[in-house]
Scaffold this motif. Structure first.
Motif, PDB file in Angstrom:
ATOM      1  N   ARG A  92       0.789  -1.069   0.173  1.00  0.00           N
ATOM      2  CA  ARG A  92       0.070  -0.077  -0.042  1.00  0.00           C
ATOM      3  C   ARG A  92       0.979   1.342   0.171  1.00  0.00           C
ATOM      4  NH1 ARG A  92      -2.874  -2.605   5.072  1.00  0.00           N
ATOM      5  NH2 ARG A  92      -0.624  -3.233   5.168  1.00  0.00           N
ATOM      6  N   GLU A  93       0.890   2.061  -1.175  1.00  0.00           N
ATOM      7  CA  GLU A  93       1.592   3.151  -1.212  1.00  0.00           C
ATOM      8  C   GLU A  93       0.904   4.323  -0.765  1.00  0.00           C
ATOM      9  OE1 GLU A  93       3.863   4.894  -1.706  1.00  0.00           O
ATOM     10  OE2 GLU A  93       4.312   5.916  -3.958  1.00  0.00           O
ATOM     11  N   HIS A  94       1.449   5.064   0.111  1.00  0.00           N
ATOM     12  CA  HIS A  94       0.884   6.495   0.518  1.00  0.00           C
ATOM     13  C   HIS A  94       1.530   7.417  -0.515  1.00  0.00           C
ATOM     14  CE1 HIS A  94       0.253   4.538   4.488  1.00  0.00           C
ATOM     15  NE2 HIS A  94      -0.747   5.465   4.638  1.00  0.00           N
ATOM     16  N   THR A  95       0.507   7.639  -1.461  1.00  0.00           N
ATOM     17  CA  THR A  95       1.225   8.943  -2.445  1.00  0.00           C
ATOM     18  C   THR A  95       1.473  10.231  -1.809  1.00  0.00           C
ATOM     19  OG1 THR A  95      -1.043   9.500  -2.759  1.00  0.00           O
ATOM     20  CG2 THR A  95      -0.461   7.862  -4.270  1.00  0.00           C
ATOM     21  N   TRP A  96       0.729  10.725  -0.723  1.00  0.00           N
ATOM     22  CA  TRP A  96       1.155  11.380   0.314  1.00  0.00           C
ATOM     23  C   TRP A  96       1.902  10.719   1.477  1.00  0.00           C
ATOM     24  CZ3 TRP A  96      -0.417  16.937  -0.066  1.00  0.00           C
ATOM     25  CH2 TRP A  96       0.139  17.759   0.630  1.00  0.00           C
ATOM     26  N   PRO A  97       3.176  10.756   1.425  1.00  0.00           N
ATOM     27  CA  PRO A  97       3.982  10.109   2.508  1.00  0.00           C
ATOM     28  C   PRO A  97       3.585  10.480   3.998  1.00  0.00           C
ATOM     29  CG  PRO A  97       5.413  10.944   0.960  1.00  0.00           C
ATOM     30  CD  PRO A  97       4.035  11.630   0.537  1.00  0.00           C
ATOM     31  N   ARG A  98       3.922   9.357   4.672  1.00  0.00           N
ATOM     32  CA  ARG A  98       3.523   9.556   6.179  1.00  0.00           C
ATOM     33  C   ARG A  98       4.604  10.395   6.806  1.00  0.00           C
ATOM     34  NH1 ARG A  98       2.697   3.266   8.051  1.00  0.00           N
ATOM     35  NH2 ARG A  98       0.579   3.234   8.083  1.00  0.00           N
ATOM     36  N   SER A  99       5.870  10.368   6.238  1.00  0.00           N
ATOM     37  CA  SER A  99       6.721  11.388   6.873  1.00  0.00           C
ATOM     38  C   SER A  99       6.388  12.863   6.458  1.00  0.00           C
ATOM     39  CB  SER A  99       8.118  10.992   6.266  1.00  0.00           C
ATOM     40  OG  SER A  99       8.189  11.052   4.941  1.00  0.00           O
ATOM     41  N   ARG A 100       5.569  12.976   5.575  1.00  0.00           N
ATOM     42  CA  ARG A 100       5.198  14.484   5.248  1.00  0.00           C
ATOM     43  C   ARG A 100       3.843  14.751   5.629  1.00  0.00           C
ATOM     44  NH1 ARG A 100       9.246  16.646   1.938  1.00  0.00           N
ATOM     45  NH2 ARG A 100      10.593  15.132   0.920  1.00  0.00           N
ATOM     46  N   GLY A 101       3.308  14.334   6.627  1.00  0.00           N
ATOM     47  CA  GLY A 101       2.263  15.011   7.317  1.00  0.00           C
ATOM     48  C   GLY A 101       1.129  13.921   7.496  1.00  0.00           C
ATOM     49  N   ILE A 102       1.161  12.377   6.993  1.00  0.00           N
ATOM     50  CA  ILE A 102       0.251  11.658   7.310  1.00  0.00           C
ATOM     51  C   ILE A 102       0.580  10.954   8.476  1.00  0.00           C
ATOM     52  CG2 ILE A 102      -0.934   9.545   6.158  1.00  0.00           C
ATOM     53  CD1 ILE A 102      -1.423  11.907   4.492  1.00  0.00           C
ATOM     54  N   ASP A 103      -0.704  10.995   9.491  1.00  0.00           N
ATOM     55  CA  ASP A 103      -0.483  10.424  10.753  1.00  0.00           C
ATOM     56  C   ASP A 103      -1.075   8.671  10.801  1.00  0.00           C
ATOM     57  OD1 ASP A 103      -1.544   9.549  13.575  1.00  0.00           O
ATOM     58  OD2 ASP A 103      -0.584  11.570  13.919  1.00  0.00           O
ATOM     59  N   SER A 104      -0.473   7.825  11.212  1.00  0.00           N
ATOM     60  CA  SER A 104      -0.855   6.704  11.283  1.00  0.00           C
ATOM     61  C   SER A 104      -2.000   6.127  11.827  1.00  0.00           C
ATOM     62  CB  SER A 104       0.280   5.503  11.684  1.00  0.00           C
ATOM     63  OG  SER A 104       0.541   6.046  13.156  1.00  0.00           O
ATOM     64  N   SER A 105      -2.621   7.261  12.798  1.00  0.00           N
ATOM     65  CA  SER A 105      -4.047   6.877  13.527  1.00  0.00           C
ATOM     66  C   SER A 105      -5.275   7.988  12.790  1.00  0.00           C
ATOM     67  CB  SER A 105      -3.859   7.379  14.786  1.00  0.00           C
ATOM     68  OG  SER A 105      -3.448   8.739  14.870  1.00  0.00           O
ATOM     69  N   GLY A 106      -4.856   8.393  11.675  1.00  0.00           N
ATOM     70  CA  GLY A 106      -6.063   9.355  11.509  1.00  0.00           C
ATOM     71  C   GLY A 106      -6.569   8.730  10.047  1.00  0.00           C
ATOM     72  N   PRO A 107      -7.762   9.341   9.623  1.00  0.00           N
ATOM     73  CA  PRO A 107      -8.413   8.981   8.467  1.00  0.00           C
ATOM     74  C   PRO A 107      -7.499   9.192   7.160  1.00  0.00           C
ATOM     75  CG  PRO A 107      -9.323  11.065   9.038  1.00  0.00           C
ATOM     76  CD  PRO A 107      -8.450  10.618  10.127  1.00  0.00           C
ATOM     77  N   ASP A 108      -6.559  10.138   6.986  1.00  0.00           N
ATOM     78  CA  ASP A 108      -5.773  10.093   5.735  1.00  0.00           C
ATOM     79  C   ASP A 108      -4.840   8.809   5.608  1.00  0.00           C
ATOM     80  OD1 ASP A 108      -4.360  10.666   8.339  1.00  0.00           O
ATOM     81  OD2 ASP A 108      -3.677  12.478   7.456  1.00  0.00           O
TER      82      ASP A 108
END
Length: 576
Positions: A92-108
């Motif tokens: 599963r690729e995060h097109t917007w990376p976790r390290s650039r603002g995606i939280d592992s606990s949120g809907p994003d």
């Protein structure tokens, strides 16, 4: 018969991936106002699913349209088995990376508009690189797939959807150049990609799958608006008011940007598959833009229009002068009827640099006309086979009318004209005066005659003609429809009755028995010789007829004393 208009490769009027009517009615404005209304639209309703559920949901959302057991990966377009195997085949690729603002606990973290199946090795190579060109960026088109525009729209969605107000999320922002913190970029490159690669069928289908529970059990309930309405991008991040103008080539553009073009598709035979025509849509101005092509409901005729690439939905133009081809053809020829419809081209940008530009660019209309017609049908005197007598014909002359070749009109005003395609059966004595290429309009008729060539031998003659008829060849779908048979009998005799041979000719000479325009004793001698031999050529009048009788001077198929008497009488009188 008049039927409703339909449009496009998959028919815009029944586009399966279009948003529901009124879905974007609450969205308005430009800039910050537009961003706020878009945020509301994509945030409610919204169903958030877990990251683990995404491993199952993506199998349906990114299904290979050619094989439901496989899945299409981002960046390289590879089709692989869909079954989740803990990330060995795809992850599963995060097109917007976790390290650039995606939280592992949120809907994003598991938003299906931003999460894509990817080859593990490619995912690792991409890491958290922002999108753009050059060594520090990740180019989603580097594997030859048209994923740049798709990725750009995914980034646009993320920036609008997440403003940091929800638990477990941050304010995601797009910036020109190389980003930092919760930012992604390069925005300038993303805008270029967005307009260079319009949403295709696969991307539009994916948007629908994420939105609708008709397809996936794990529907998210919202749509990516930049797929449905590409114009939102410029109104949010464009470099200024849009200066684009969209017109129809040859459509005489007006100062407000409006243009109008008449397209006549002509006639097409019912049940055929006509090629149609092509209209060129031209875009001027520096700025990119988006546009739609639509047909109003309830206007007669059935029509199909499709773009190069045969893609329904909104289209885009990159910056600078551009052109696109709109192919327009009969959508269906299943029923006879008229076509009379208007195809509207709309520049959909929301900003304007002045009159006739961007949102102030008036619509362009392609007025489309055409007819679906019944096939041609023709008869000889109402029949398919006719036998007639042409009587006596002199060499080089044409008979009186023998039959009427009529083109029928089963559908008044909507029947193809009949065209003579071929004629066979001509002899050395008789030929039809029809020619291949002769056209008979439906409801009209031609008189059919035969001609005796100058070299036609004198005497009894006959011929059986096969007349192949079909639709007029200028009609789309024209074909051969029927072959008629005309059997003709005649007597080839000189127009000057006593001139039956050439002066001084003898048996065996090429001129023996050929009229020469001179009446003398050679003609009398030749006639008597042939009369004694009962040659049908000497049948020049009807038995027992007298001057003034209808049969006087008309051959009757019998060689008798009346013929000799008539000939001598004419020989004495000579020729006028």
């Amino acid at each position: 018969m008049i039927t409703p208009l339909a449009l496009v490769a998959a028919a815009l009027a029944a586009d399966p991936y279009a948003p529901p009517a009124g879905y974007y009615d609450s969205v308005s404005g430009t800039g910050a106002a537009l961003e706020a209304s878009l945020h509301q639209r994509v945030s409610f309703p919204f169903t958030s699913w877990s990251y683990s559920v995404a491993a199952v949901a993506l199998q349906a959302i990114d299904e290979d349209p050619n094989d439901p057991d496989r899945i299409v990966l981002i960046y390289n377009g590879q089709s692989v088995p869909a079954q989740w195997d803990s990330g060995a085949t795809w992850n599963r690729e995060h097109t917007w990376p976790r390290s650039r603002g995606i939280d592992s606990s949120g809907p994003d973290n598991s938003d299906f508009h931003m999460l894509r199946p990817c080859n593990p090795g490619i995912n690792s190579s991409r890491s958290n690189k922002p999108f753009g060109g050059g060594g520090s960026y990740w180019d989603p088109g580097s594997f030859g797939e048209y994923d740049r525009g798709e990725i750009a729209r995914s980034m646009f969605y993320a920036a609008v959807r997440y403003d940091g107000q929800e638990s477990g999320t941050t304010d995601l922002q797009l910036v020109p150049g190389f980003p930092s913190g919760n930012q992604m970029g390069d925005l300038d490159a993303l805008l270029v990609w967005h307009y260079a690669e319009a949403p295709d069928t696969r991307e539009r289908r994916r948007n629908y799958y994420v939105f609708s529970d008709e397809v996936a059990l794990w529907a998210q309930g919202n749509r990516n608006p930049f797929i449905d309405r590409p114009e939102y991008a410029w109104a949010l991040w464009g470099t200024g008011p849009n200066d684009s103008r969209v017109t129809l080539q040859g459509g005489n553009p007006q100062s407000d940007g409006a243009s109008e073009l008449m397209v006549d598709l002509g006639d097409a035979v019912v049940g055929s598959d006509p090629a149609g025509t092509t209209v060129t849509i031209t875009k001027t101005g520096i700025d990119p833009t988006s546009y739609t092509v639509t047909l109003p409901e309830g206007i007669g005729g059935e029509l199909i229009g499709f773009f190069d690439g045969s893609v329904a939905g909104p289209r885009t133009f990159p910056s600078g002068s551009q052109q696109a081809q709109l192919a327009i053809s009969f959508g269906s020829t299943d029923a006879v009827g008229l076509i009379d419809g208007v195809v509207t081209v709309d520049n959909t940008d929301l900003t304007t640099a002045g009159a006739g530009r961007g949102s102030a660019d008036a619509n362009d209309d392609v007025i489309v006309l055409g007819r679906v017609v019944a096939p041609a049908d023709a008869r000889l005197d109402g029949q398919t086979s006719v036998s007639v007598s042409a009587g006596s014909i002199a060499p080089g002359e044409t008979s009186a009318a023998l039959a009427s070749l009529a083109a029928l009109e089963p559908e008044a005003g909507l029947t193809a004209a009949a065209e003579v395609l071929s004629i066979s059966g001509a002899t050395t004595s008789l030929a039809l005066d029809l020619q291949p290429g002769d056209v008979i309009d439906a409801g009209n008729a031609l008189d059919v005659r035969v001609t005796a060539p100058m070299s036609a031998p004198l005497g009894a003659a006959s011929a059986t003609f096969q007349i192949e008829l079909g639709d007029e060849q200028t009609v789309a779908g024209a074909a051969s429809r029927r072959t008629l048979t005309l059997s003709v009998s005649a007597v080839i005799a000189p127009s000057c009755v006593p001139d039956v041979t050439s002066t001084g000719s003898n048996p065996g000479d090429s001129s023996y028995g050929v009229s020469d325009g001179t009446v003398d004793t050679a003609d009398l001698s030749y006639y008597v010789e042939q009369w004694v031999a009962q040659n049908p050529i000497t049948d020049v009048t009807s038995t027992t007829s007298n001057p003034g009788d209808p049969g006087y001077g008309v051959p009757d198929g019998v060689v008798g004393i009346a013929d000799l008497s008539y000939f001598v009488e004419q020989w004495i009188a000579g020729c006028p």
